[in-house]
Scaffold this motif. Structure first.
Motif, PDB file in Angstrom:
ATOM      1  N   THR A 199      34.381  61.011 -16.986  1.00 17.94           N
ATOM      2  CA  THR A 199      35.025  60.767 -15.703  1.00 17.94           C
ATOM      3  C   THR A 199      35.851  61.999 -15.363  1.00 17.94           C
ATOM      4  N   THR A 201      38.577  64.038 -13.111  1.00 20.45           N
ATOM      5  CA  THR A 201      39.734  63.869 -12.225  1.00 20.45           C
ATOM      6  C   THR A 201      40.172  65.240 -11.747  1.00 20.45           C
ATOM      7  N   THR A 235      27.255  65.449 -15.430  1.00 18.33           N
ATOM      8  CA  THR A 235      27.816  64.794 -14.249  1.00 18.33           C
ATOM      9  C   THR A 235      28.301  65.882 -13.309  1.00 18.33           C
ATOM     10  N   ALA A 237      30.484  66.543  -9.657  1.00 17.83           N
ATOM     11  CA  ALA A 237      31.421  65.923  -8.718  1.00 17.83           C
ATOM     12  C   ALA A 237      31.912  66.962  -7.719  1.00 17.83           C
ATOM     13  N   ASP A 241      37.480  65.883  -3.817  1.00 10.41           N
ATOM     14  CA  ASP A 241      38.044  64.547  -4.041  1.00 10.41           C
ATOM     15  C   ASP A 241      37.512  63.863  -5.300  1.00 10.41           C
ATOM     16  N   THR A 243      34.461  62.935  -5.986  1.00 15.69           N
ATOM     17  CA  THR A 243      33.308  62.059  -5.775  1.00 15.69           C
ATOM     18  C   THR A 243      32.106  62.571  -6.571  1.00 15.69           C
ATOM     19  N   VAL A 244      31.503  61.692  -7.368  1.00 15.64           N
ATOM     20  CA  VAL A 244      30.328  62.061  -8.152  1.00 15.64           C
ATOM     21  C   VAL A 244      29.108  62.084  -7.239  1.00 15.64           C
ATOM     22  N   PHE A 245      28.379  63.202  -7.240  1.00 19.79           N
ATOM     23  CA  PHE A 245      27.170  63.290  -6.418  1.00 19.79           C
ATOM     24  C   PHE A 245      25.896  63.212  -7.239  1.00 19.79           C
ATOM     25  N   ALA A 296      24.945  63.926  -0.033  1.00 21.49           N
ATOM     26  CA  ALA A 296      25.932  63.797  -1.100  1.00 21.49           C
ATOM     27  C   ALA A 296      26.887  64.981  -1.186  1.00 21.49           C
ATOM     28  N   SER A 301      30.856  73.333  -0.303  1.00 18.87           N
ATOM     29  CA  SER A 301      31.590  72.538  -1.286  1.00 18.87           C
ATOM     30  C   SER A 301      31.747  73.296  -2.602  1.00 18.87           C
TER      31      SER A 301
END
Length: 319
Positions: A199, A201, A235, A237, A241, A243-245, A296, A301
């Motif tokens: 995860t 952050t 993973t 992101a 923010d 957000t996982v894409f 996504a 980005s």
């Protein structure tokens, strides 16, 4: 069963399948009649029975092998025999395995591929029973040696008949198992579920203007070189923010690709790393997707990736 063309089986095979075989000094021999065990009855493989009589495989397990064929050998079915039965867990489709492979032209005896030439410690792969390398080790225990035959045309019109010897050396972990490294301040933080899924952050620090690559774990396996094919969990992101894409963890399985087939920032996160490592990469637009956008990922980005490097297939040396 239809098999994918051999060029899709690995980066080694994609180099044209015509690598010189390693010469050895075999001091052991196995033949199909010496088979330790038949293929497991309930196991789903494409094989229709044992290989024809007369094939002989010489050489120690996990070392270079020599295949001796009877005169006029021309296999007419997809068949497999187990020459050495291992004592490890049974290999299932989707497992990650380290193995040695030797591919021989059944008609001429020419060694077309010996994975020891590019991967002396064993070639890492995701087992897929619709590819000949995956089929060769499917549903046998780790530590097994099999010999398989594939008739002419199995891999496409005009393809020769093959004999394939496979030594299943080890099963690979599905998450990075290298030594933990202290996180670097100023970058996103990462926590992990029990199965290893990350995860991400994102804090309040401004996005870097150049790609940042830091280790969360450092493995002691093979080094990933330019052009190699890697097996990873990952993973991705958004830095904006969190957000996982995209994530292999949510798809339920690791994936593999060449380091040349990803955006530059992801490539930088892979090449030079070692198997068993876990990498945190922050990728600005210039090393990501730039001003391209999709559902996504917005244009321009900055991206964050956490990548577990689980295995590698080395690209053959030029020439």
């Amino acid at each position: 069963m239809r098999f994918r063309p051999i060029a899709s089986l690995s980066v080694v095979a994609a180099a044209a399948l015509l690598l010189a075989g390693c010469a050895g000094s075999p001091d052991a021999s196995q033949t199909p009649s010496d088979s330790a065990t038949a293929d497991t009855a309930g196991c789903q493989t494409p094989f229709t029975g044992d290989v024809p009589d007369g094939l002989e495989v010489s050489g120690d397990f996990s070392s270079a092998v020599t295949v001796t064929r009877p005169d006029g050998f021309a296999p007419d079915a997809i068949q497999r025999s187990t020459l050495i039965e291992g004592s490890g867990d049974e290999i299932a489709p989707g497992d990650l395995v380290k193995a040695n492979y030797t591919v021989v032209d059944a008609s001429t005896g020419e060694v077309l591929l010996d994975s020891l030439t590019s991967d002396p410690a064993g070639m890492d792969m995701i087992v897929n029973a619709q590819q000949i390398f995956g089929a060769a080790v499917s549903c046998v225990p780790v530590g097994s040696r099999t010999v398989s035959t594939f008739p002419a045309g199995t891999l496409g019109e005009g393809s020769p008949a093959y004999v394939l010897v496979a030594d299943a050396l080890a099963e690979l972990p599905t998450r990075a198992d290298g030594e933990e490294v202290a996180p670097v301040a100023g970058l996103p933080t990462v926590t992990f579920a029990d199965d290893g899924a990350p995860t991400i952050t994102v804090g309040s620090d401004p996005a870097p203007t150049e790609t940042r690559v830091e280790n969360l774990r450092r493995g002691d396996g093979d080094v990933v070189n330019p052009g190699d094919t890697v097996i990873v969990q990952y993973t991705g992101a958004l830095y904006s923010d969190g957000t996982v894409f995209d994530s292999s963890w949510t798809k339920g399985a690791p994936t593999s690709f060449a380091t040349t087939a990803v955006v530059p920032g992801f490539k930088k996160a892979l090449e030079g790393q070692t198997v068993g490592s876990q990498v945190l990469a922050v990728v600005p637009p210039a090393d990501g997707y730039g001003d391209q956008a999709n559902d996504a990922i917005p244009a321009n980005s900055t991206l964050v990736f956490v990548v577990d490097i689980l295995g590698v297939q080395h690209a053959p040396a030029a020439g």
